[in-house]
Design an enzyme around this catalytic site. Structure first.
Site, PDB file in Angstrom:
ATOM      1  N   LYS A  95    -110.793  40.852  35.093  1.00 59.40           N
ATOM      2  CA  LYS A  95    -111.398  40.597  33.781  1.00 59.40           C
ATOM      3  C   LYS A  95    -110.829  39.333  33.133  1.00 59.40           C
ATOM      4  O   LYS A  95    -111.480  38.730  32.274  1.00 59.40           O
ATOM      5  CB  LYS A  95    -111.203  41.802  32.867  1.00 59.40           C
ATOM      6  CG  LYS A  95    -109.756  42.155  32.560  1.00 59.40           C
ATOM      7  CD  LYS A  95    -109.688  43.422  31.717  1.00 59.40           C
ATOM      8  CE  LYS A  95    -108.240  43.812  31.400  1.00 59.40           C
ATOM      9  NZ  LYS A  95    -108.182  45.074  30.609  1.00 59.40           N
ATOM     10  N   LYS A 149    -120.871  21.541  65.056  1.00 56.68           N
ATOM     11  CA  LYS A 149    -121.163  22.748  64.277  1.00 56.68           C
ATOM     12  C   LYS A 149    -122.587  22.726  63.730  1.00 56.68           C
ATOM     13  O   LYS A 149    -123.154  21.669  63.457  1.00 56.68           O
ATOM     14  CB  LYS A 149    -120.164  22.919  63.134  1.00 56.68           C
ATOM     15  CG  LYS A 149    -120.442  22.092  61.901  1.00 56.68           C
ATOM     16  CD  LYS A 149    -119.571  22.535  60.748  1.00 56.68           C
ATOM     17  CE  LYS A 149    -119.998  21.875  59.439  1.00 56.68           C
ATOM     18  NZ  LYS A 149    -121.314  22.354  58.954  1.00 56.68           N
ATOM     19  N   ASP A 150    -123.130  23.922  63.581  1.00 59.39           N
ATOM     20  CA  ASP A 150    -124.406  24.066  62.888  1.00 59.39           C
ATOM     21  C   ASP A 150    -124.284  23.582  61.451  1.00 59.39           C
ATOM     22  O   ASP A 150    -123.190  23.607  60.855  1.00 59.39           O
ATOM     23  CB  ASP A 150    -124.826  25.543  62.841  1.00 59.39           C
ATOM     24  CG  ASP A 150    -125.552  25.998  64.093  1.00 59.39           C
ATOM     25  OD1 ASP A 150    -126.064  25.144  64.833  1.00 59.39           O
ATOM     26  OD2 ASP A 150    -125.603  27.225  64.317  1.00 59.39           O
ATOM     27  N   GLU A 209    -124.630  24.450  57.669  1.00 58.81           N
ATOM     28  CA  GLU A 209    -124.438  25.758  57.024  1.00 58.81           C
ATOM     29  C   GLU A 209    -125.728  26.331  56.452  1.00 58.81           C
ATOM     30  O   GLU A 209    -125.785  27.522  56.121  1.00 58.81           O
ATOM     31  CB  GLU A 209    -123.370  25.674  55.930  1.00 58.81           C
ATOM     32  CG  GLU A 209    -123.776  24.994  54.641  1.00 58.81           C
ATOM     33  CD  GLU A 209    -123.680  23.480  54.698  1.00 58.81           C
ATOM     34  OE1 GLU A 209    -123.903  22.840  53.660  1.00 58.81           O
ATOM     35  OE2 GLU A 209    -123.369  22.925  55.786  1.00 58.81           O
ATOM     36  N   GLY A 237    -118.854  12.605  53.721  1.00 62.77           N
ATOM     37  CA  GLY A 237    -118.866  11.151  53.601  1.00 62.77           C
ATOM     38  C   GLY A 237    -117.857  10.436  54.472  1.00 62.77           C
ATOM     39  O   GLY A 237    -117.485   9.294  54.179  1.00 62.77           O
ATOM     40  N   GLY A 273    -123.271  11.992  58.777  1.00 63.43           N
ATOM     41  CA  GLY A 273    -123.943  10.700  58.775  1.00 63.43           C
ATOM     42  C   GLY A 273    -123.131   9.611  59.432  1.00 63.43           C
ATOM     43  O   GLY A 273    -123.695   8.658  59.987  1.00 63.43           O
TER      44      GLY A 273
END
Length: 414
Positions: free
Chosen positions: A99, A174-175, A177, A338, A361
């Protein structure tokens, strides 16, 4: 200490850090103290949260402006007895920040687990050494790349991308996500087809590449899906931990029928950690807790790229993933977003050799395609380990990459 110590950054407009700290300690444990009868105090003493540290911080004008009031800032530490909670992450997080997270002006900075508590968590199944053994790569950072633009594409497109990345010298692919179960590239078909491609590349070029396939589905289907992936030959499972929960990661990591490494993706974690004033710190969330829960890899925003974390935070994540701990193997740091070859010297300088350099990229955007992009990174890694400036390396793929994305290491003393 047999329980857990929580470290918080607090902001108090009543300017009484001691009172605020005591209110938190009581509110998350027994609820009240001073008005209790002596006998009841004795009975509940062992359950009471104890404030063990308070340090006032300098006033911060930006914080006052954001909160639209003048506050006193401080770091406090509260110890919570192990008697109060079961030894699992849902109970621990609810006890230390449940909480309290609704306060909006408190940030959970760290959790210090007692040795007794650590025994209840698996840590990475493989860890850095285990991953290196799978690849037989022990002397350099690993290179990882990402499938790009796979939504709406078929298995043939995936195979072409995978082949090019593997030939380029990438260690792990890797795939994305956001690639979920779908008719064009279903889970088991991706794995089986990917294994065929990677075996062919290995036989032809002698380079081994692992494929991290995205584990998705409803929570109660995940274990079955993971076991299907393993049976199909999955090398690594990519997992969007924070879309499901840390305890789900732990459940997967503890299952002996899922004997493959798990790669934790930080998707959704920004909802918990992005604010400097409230939430959970990135080093705790993406570092310590992921490692304890069983992640062999932790992806997080690098301090250099397009979705940058502050350098201090990124290094703190890596510290939690890799510091010596008798209870847990070390997890791989994967600073991401990046990244291009010009950043390799910075990554090695800041994170050392035990790091995964992750690019999307920066590999696919190379003029010579993913093969050229992968080779540019591998050349940059080799040059960096030899302390050779990148601009002095005679390599057409690296030269092309530096022309496109720049060479910041040429301008900064490493």
């Amino acid at each position: 200490m047999s329980g857990i110590i929580a470290t918080y950054l607090i902001h108090d407009d009543s300017h009484n850090l001691e009172k605020k700290a005591e209110q938190i300690a009581l509110g998350l444990t027994i609820g009240s103290w001073t008005h209790l009868p002596q006998l009841l105090q004795e009975q509940l003493k062992q359950h009471k949260g104890n404030v063990i540290h308070i340090v006032e911080l300098a006033e911060h004008e930006h914080t006052n402006s954001y909160l639209r009031k003048k506050v006193k800032r401080g770091i406090i530490k509260i110890e919570y007895p192990l008697l109060n909670f079961s030894p699992d992450l849902p109970a621990i997080l609810t006890t230390t920040f449940g909480k309290l997270s609704l306060d909006g002006e408190v940030k959970l900075i760290d959790l210090t687990f007692s040795d007794e508590l650590k025994k209840h968590f698996p840590g990475p199944k493989f860890g850095i050494d285990g991953i290196r053994n799978l690849l037989q790569v022990h002397d350099r950072p690993l290179l990882m790349s990402i499938f790009k633009g796979m939504i709406g594409r078929n298995i043939g497109y995936l195979k072409t991308q995978l082949r090019d990345q593997a030939i380029g010298g990438v260690d792990i692919v890797k795939d994305d996500e956001i690639l979920f179960e779908n008719a064009l590239t279903p889970l088991t078909k991706r794995i089986v087809s990917g294994k065929e491609v990677l075996q062919s590349v290995y036989e032809t070029y002698g380079h081994k590449t692992l494929y991290a396939v995205n584990l998705t589905g409803r929570t109660f289907d995940l274990k079955e899906n993971a076991k299907r992936a393993v049976q199909a030959g999955a090398d690594i499972l990519l997992f969007n931990v924070f879309a499901y929960g840390l305890d789900v990661l732990q459940s997967l990591a503890e299952d002996d029928e899922i004997p493959v490494p798990i790669m934790a993706h930080p998707a959704v974690s920004g909802a918990y950690s992005a604010s400097k004033l409230y939430g959970i710190s990135s080093p705790l969330l993406l570092g310590k807790l992921l490692r304890y829960a069983g992640a062999d890899f932790s992806l997080f925003p690098s301090p250099y790229g397009s979705v940058a974390l502050e350098k201090e935070e990124a290094l703190a994540i890596s510290k939690y993933l890799t510091e010596d701990d008798a209870f847990f193997k070390k997890s791989f740091s994967v600073p991401s977003a990046g990244i291009h070859p010009g950043f390799v010297p910075f990554i090695v300088r800041d994170f050392g050799k035990d790091v995964v350099i992750n690019a999307g990229g920066g590999i696919h955007g190379h003029p010579n395609g993913a093969q050229g992009g992968g080779k540019a990174f591998r050349t940059a890694i080799e040059a960096t380990l030899q302390n050779k400036p990148l601009h002095e390396v005679d390599d057409i793929n690296l030269h092309s990459a530096l022309q496109i994305w720049g060479n910041p290491s040429h301008e900064v003393k490493l």
